[in-house]
Design a protein around this motif. Structure first.
Motif, PDB file in Angstrom:
ATOM      1  N   TYR A   2       7.836   8.691   1.802  1.00 46.29           N
ATOM      2  CA  TYR A   2       6.496   8.155   1.065  1.00 46.29           C
ATOM      3  C   TYR A   2       6.029   6.834   2.066  1.00 46.29           C
ATOM      4  CZ  TYR A   2       7.846  11.605  -2.278  1.00 46.29           C
ATOM      5  OH  TYR A   2       8.431  12.704  -2.933  1.00 46.29           O
ATOM      6  N   GLY A   3       7.006   6.150   2.329  1.00 45.73           N
ATOM      7  CA  GLY A   3       6.713   4.880   2.877  1.00 45.73           C
ATOM      8  C   GLY A   3       5.697   5.000   4.383  1.00 45.73           C
ATOM      9  N   TRP A   4       6.437   6.179   5.053  1.00 47.89           N
ATOM     10  CA  TRP A   4       5.812   6.798   6.244  1.00 47.89           C
ATOM     11  C   TRP A   4       4.186   7.065   5.926  1.00 47.89           C
ATOM     12  CZ3 TRP A   4       3.565  11.114   8.100  1.00 47.89           C
ATOM     13  CH2 TRP A   4       3.089  11.207   9.282  1.00 47.89           C
ATOM     14  N   ILE A   5       4.023   7.861   4.714  1.00 43.41           N
ATOM     15  CA  ILE A   5       2.734   8.252   4.537  1.00 43.41           C
ATOM     16  C   ILE A   5       2.009   7.056   4.085  1.00 43.41           C
ATOM     17  CG2 ILE A   5       1.548   9.542   2.821  1.00 43.41           C
ATOM     18  CD1 ILE A   5       3.812  11.519   2.620  1.00 43.41           C
ATOM     19  N   TRP A   6       2.337   5.925   3.133  1.00 42.15           N
ATOM     20  CA  TRP A   6       1.629   5.099   2.861  1.00 42.15           C
ATOM     21  C   TRP A   6       1.158   4.245   4.234  1.00 42.15           C
ATOM     22  CZ3 TRP A   6      -1.122   3.835  -1.306  1.00 42.15           C
ATOM     23  CH2 TRP A   6      -1.350   2.350  -1.656  1.00 42.15           C
ATOM     24  N   PRO A  12      -8.160  -0.241   3.226  1.00 38.76           N
ATOM     25  CA  PRO A  12      -7.718  -1.350   2.429  1.00 38.76           C
ATOM     26  C   PRO A  12      -7.041  -0.681   1.220  1.00 38.76           C
ATOM     27  CG  PRO A  12     -10.079  -1.324   2.335  1.00 38.76           C
ATOM     28  CD  PRO A  12      -9.648  -0.268   3.284  1.00 38.76           C
ATOM     29  N   LEU A  13      -6.406  -1.683   0.481  1.00 39.42           N
ATOM     30  CA  LEU A  13      -5.526  -1.017  -0.741  1.00 39.42           C
ATOM     31  C   LEU A  13      -6.259  -0.227  -1.622  1.00 39.42           C
ATOM     32  CD1 LEU A  13      -2.719  -1.210  -1.961  1.00 39.42           C
ATOM     33  CD2 LEU A  13      -3.488  -3.228  -3.271  1.00 39.42           C
ATOM     34  N   PRO A  14      -7.534  -0.637  -2.176  1.00 44.82           N
ATOM     35  CA  PRO A  14      -8.089   0.218  -2.891  1.00 44.82           C
ATOM     36  C   PRO A  14      -8.290   1.763  -2.317  1.00 44.82           C
ATOM     37  CG  PRO A  14      -9.159  -1.615  -3.300  1.00 44.82           C
ATOM     38  CD  PRO A  14      -8.275  -1.846  -1.925  1.00 44.82           C
ATOM     39  N   VAL A  15      -8.510   1.870  -1.257  1.00 43.40           N
ATOM     40  CA  VAL A  15      -9.082   3.135  -0.383  1.00 43.40           C
ATOM     41  C   VAL A  15      -7.548   3.777  -0.173  1.00 43.40           C
ATOM     42  CG1 VAL A  15      -9.633   4.001   1.758  1.00 43.40           C
ATOM     43  CG2 VAL A  15     -10.937   2.230   0.623  1.00 43.40           C
ATOM     44  N   ARG A  16      -6.650   3.031  -0.048  1.00 42.08           N
ATOM     45  CA  ARG A  16      -5.154   3.789   0.092  1.00 42.08           C
ATOM     46  C   ARG A  16      -4.688   4.551  -1.282  1.00 42.08           C
ATOM     47  NH1 ARG A  16      -1.094  -0.103   3.385  1.00 42.08           N
ATOM     48  NH2 ARG A  16      -1.512   0.991   5.515  1.00 42.08           N
ATOM     49  N   PHE A  18      -6.693   5.537  -3.659  1.00 45.13           N
ATOM     50  CA  PHE A  18      -7.530   6.747  -3.759  1.00 45.13           C
ATOM     51  C   PHE A  18      -6.968   7.711  -2.987  1.00 45.13           C
ATOM     52  CE2 PHE A  18     -11.545   9.274  -2.439  1.00 45.13           C
ATOM     53  CZ  PHE A  18     -11.575   9.892  -3.886  1.00 45.13           C
ATOM     54  N   GLU A  19      -6.749   7.679  -1.568  1.00 43.56           N
ATOM     55  CA  GLU A  19      -6.333   8.657  -0.729  1.00 43.56           C
ATOM     56  C   GLU A  19      -4.844   9.188  -1.190  1.00 43.56           C
ATOM     57  OE1 GLU A  19      -6.255   6.466   2.997  1.00 43.56           O
ATOM     58  OE2 GLU A  19      -8.488   7.032   3.222  1.00 43.56           O
ATOM     59  N   ALA A  20      -3.871   8.333  -1.738  1.00 42.05           N
ATOM     60  CA  ALA A  20      -2.751   8.791  -2.117  1.00 42.05           C
ATOM     61  C   ALA A  20      -2.909   9.544  -3.466  1.00 42.05           C
ATOM     62  CB  ALA A  20      -1.762   7.704  -2.440  1.00 42.05           C
ATOM     63  N   LEU A  21      -3.589   9.252  -4.124  1.00 41.04           N
ATOM     64  CA  LEU A  21      -4.195   9.940  -5.424  1.00 41.04           C
ATOM     65  C   LEU A  21      -4.833  11.311  -4.957  1.00 41.04           C
ATOM     66  CD1 LEU A  21      -5.340   7.217  -8.069  1.00 41.04           C
ATOM     67  CD2 LEU A  21      -3.181   8.467  -8.063  1.00 41.04           C
ATOM     68  N   LEU A  22      -5.461  11.212  -3.941  1.00 41.02           N
ATOM     69  CA  LEU A  22      -6.099  12.816  -3.617  1.00 41.02           C
ATOM     70  C   LEU A  22      -5.304  13.676  -2.850  1.00 41.02           C
ATOM     71  CD1 LEU A  22      -8.878  14.089  -3.203  1.00 41.02           C
ATOM     72  CD2 LEU A  22      -9.028  13.076  -0.917  1.00 41.02           C
TER      73      LEU A  22
END
Length: 51
Positions: A2-6, A12-16, A18-22
């Protein structure tokens, strides 16, 4: 994992977030609509007999 994906998500953080939730939503949808219906008939839980 999960760290690798993150670390590889752009923005930036808000986009990340949103992308993680997607990504999580896409994986859940794939499991619910493709994988689980495909595997359900192959599971032995449907052959219940009482004697």
């Amino acid at each position: 994992m999960y760290g690798w994906i993150w670390r590889h998500l752009p923005g930036p953080l808000p986009v990340r977030i949103f992308e993680a939730l997607l990504l999580i939503s896409a994986v859940v949808a794939l499991l619910l609509f493709v994988v689980f219906p495909w595997i359900e008939p192959r599971l032995p839980f449907n052959q219940v007999t009482t004697g």
